[in-house]
Design an enzyme around this catalytic site. Structure first.
Site, mmCIF file in Angstrom:
data_model
loop_
_atom_site.group_PDB
_atom_site.id
_atom_site.type_symbol
_atom_site.label_atom_id
_atom_site.label_comp_id
_atom_site.label_asym_id
_atom_site.label_seq_id
_atom_site.Cartn_x
_atom_site.Cartn_y
_atom_site.Cartn_z
ATOM 1 N N ASP A 1 -7.446 1.672 8.093
ATOM 2 C CA ASP A 1 -5.816 2.108 7.654
ATOM 3 C C ASP A 1 -5.699 2.925 8.766
ATOM 4 O O ASP A 1 -6.170 4.305 8.542
ATOM 5 C CB ASP A 1 -5.784 2.444 6.497
ATOM 6 N N GLU B 1 0.930 -1.386 0.004
ATOM 7 C CA GLU B 1 0.017 -0.111 -0.035
ATOM 8 C C GLU B 1 0.823 1.209 0.098
ATOM 9 O O GLU B 1 0.589 2.345 -0.759
ATOM 10 C CB GLU B 1 -0.766 0.008 1.172
ATOM 11 N N GLU B 2 1.994 1.134 0.908
ATOM 12 C CA GLU B 2 2.864 2.402 0.874
ATOM 13 C C GLU B 2 3.542 2.866 -0.434
ATOM 14 O O GLU B 2 4.103 3.735 -0.322
ATOM 15 C CB GLU B 2 3.914 2.227 2.047
HETATM 16 N N1 PHE Z 1 -3.056 5.484 3.321
HETATM 17 C C1 PHE Z 1 -2.035 6.538 4.216
HETATM 18 C C2 PHE Z 1 -0.927 5.544 4.655
HETATM 19 O O1 PHE Z 1 -0.616 4.502 4.776
HETATM 20 C C3 PHE Z 1 -2.948 6.842 5.515
HETATM 21 C C4 PHE Z 1 -4.242 7.440 5.294
HETATM 22 C C5 PHE Z 1 -5.362 6.583 5.614
HETATM 23 C C6 PHE Z 1 -4.531 8.634 4.976
HETATM 24 C C7 PHE Z 1 -6.591 6.923 5.483
HETATM 25 C C8 PHE Z 1 -5.739 9.060 4.596
HETATM 26 C C9 PHE Z 1 -6.833 8.144 4.906
HETATM 27 O O2 PHE Z 1 0.002 6.219 4.814
HETATM 28 ZN ZN ZN Z 2 1.358 4.770 5.443
HETATM 29 ZN ZN ZN Z 3 -1.489 3.052 5.992
#
Ligand code: PHE
Ligand code: ZN
Ligand code: ZN
Ligand code: ZN
Ligand code: CA
Length: 295
Positions: free
Chosen positions: A160, A131-132
């Site tokens: 998340d 995901e990152e």
């Molecule tokens: N997806 C982002 C991350 O993993 C975090 C995030 C989650 C931001 C939900 C906004 C809404 O770094």
């Molecule tokens: Zn993250």
């Molecule tokens: Zn995240």
């Protein structure tokens, strides 16, 4: 719906921390701590009666993995998915981001098994890789689903960052009721949002919307028209004084000051936020999975 054990969720976080510590300090895509995290979860789910599948993909010259876990039973044409990304950034162990969501949905899945839940819908849990690096695992999953399988997925719940130390209580604004940021998601997202809001209302915790802009693994789902929802306790954003009045915590400080840093360890968790969100997840799963599809 069951009360999810905070102690149990935190024991999963301790395991993720130990895995990171034993593997160079992270659980990132392409690093050994990622696959060790997958195997930890897979072992528990296999022992609990789930049917698990590890889906591999390649990104940036490294193999990534999604872990998919199906709970036998329910209407195969009416699937509810619940997911969280399991990878960390390379700079740290990723305990709030996203050990928290991963552990909370894991304990919810284990509770489904303990209770022998027999829901109307078919339940499928997912832990996403990479995901990152740009939602790589969840996008791989959605893009490789045959059209017939894709159309069976009637909803996706994403978690998340659900234990931020200076927490806010955000629910994805799937209907764009605040008119701020991204527009509304697929029809059906509003109902998922409402179910999560209902849980927090029932415990007297106020919520606010957060932009449904696709900044986590629900993005690939809403891109293909699958309704989605989820909760979030905040990342690098700074808590305002109005938000501190609403929720407590510290105004002028980030919701998660250790966001994407080496200090995102087991110390970087609000037990209260994690406990409330884990219970919200179980409430949503029990409530939504029990209901049959709209006629
Ligand atoms: N997806 C982002 C991350 O993993 C975090 C995030 C989650 C931001 C939900 C906004 C809404 O770094
Ligand atoms: Zn993250
Ligand atoms: Zn995240
Ligand atoms: Zn809304
Ligand atoms: Ca909005």
């Amino acid at each position: 719906a069951p009360d999810i054990s905070l102690t149990a969720v935190k024991s999963h976080l301790s395991q993720f921390q130990s895995i990171a510590t034993a593997n160079g300090g992270n659980r990132a895509h392409g690093r050994p701590g990622y696959l060790a995290s997958v195997n930890y979860i897979k072992g528990l789910l296999d022992g609990a009666g789930f049917t698990t599948t590890v889906q591999s993909f390649t990104y940036n010259g490294a193999t990534g993995y999604n872990l998919i876990a199906d709970w036998p039973g329910g209407d195969p044409n009416d699937v509810l998915m619940v997911g969280a990304h399991l990878d960390s950034v390379a700079s740290g162990p990723g305990i709030n981001d996203n050990g928290s969501g991963s552990a909370a949905i894991l304990e919810t899945a284990l509770e489904v098994s303990r209770q022998g839940l027999n829901p109307a819908k078919h339940l499928r849990f997912a832990w996403w890789g990479a995901e990152e690096l740009g939602l790589r695992g969840s996008r791989h999953y959605v893009n490789n689903l045959p059209a017939a399988e894709r159309s069976k997925i009637k909803g996706y719940l994403n978690f998340d960052m659900v234990g931020s130390p200076n927490a806010g209580y955000f629910v994805y604004d799937g209907d764009d009721s605040d008119g701020v940021g991204a527009g509304p998601g697929p029809a059906g997202s509003a109902q998922l949002e409402k179910t999560l809001q209902d849980y927090f209302a029932s415990i007297g915790v106020p919520t606010r919307g957060t932009d449904f802009d696709g900044r986590s693994d629900y993005g690939p789902f809403i891109s293909v028209g699958i309704p989605a929802g989820g909760t979030f306790t905040g990342a690098e954003g700074v808590k305002t004084s109005a938000q501190a009045t609403l929720w407590g915590g510290t105004a002028g400080r980030a919701f998660d000051p250790c966001y994407h840093r080496s200090c995102d360890t087991t110390s970087n968790i609000s037990d209260t936020a994690l406990d409330r969100n884990a219970d919200a997840i179980a409430y949503a799963v029990w409530t939504i999975a029990a209901s049959t599809p709209p006629a």
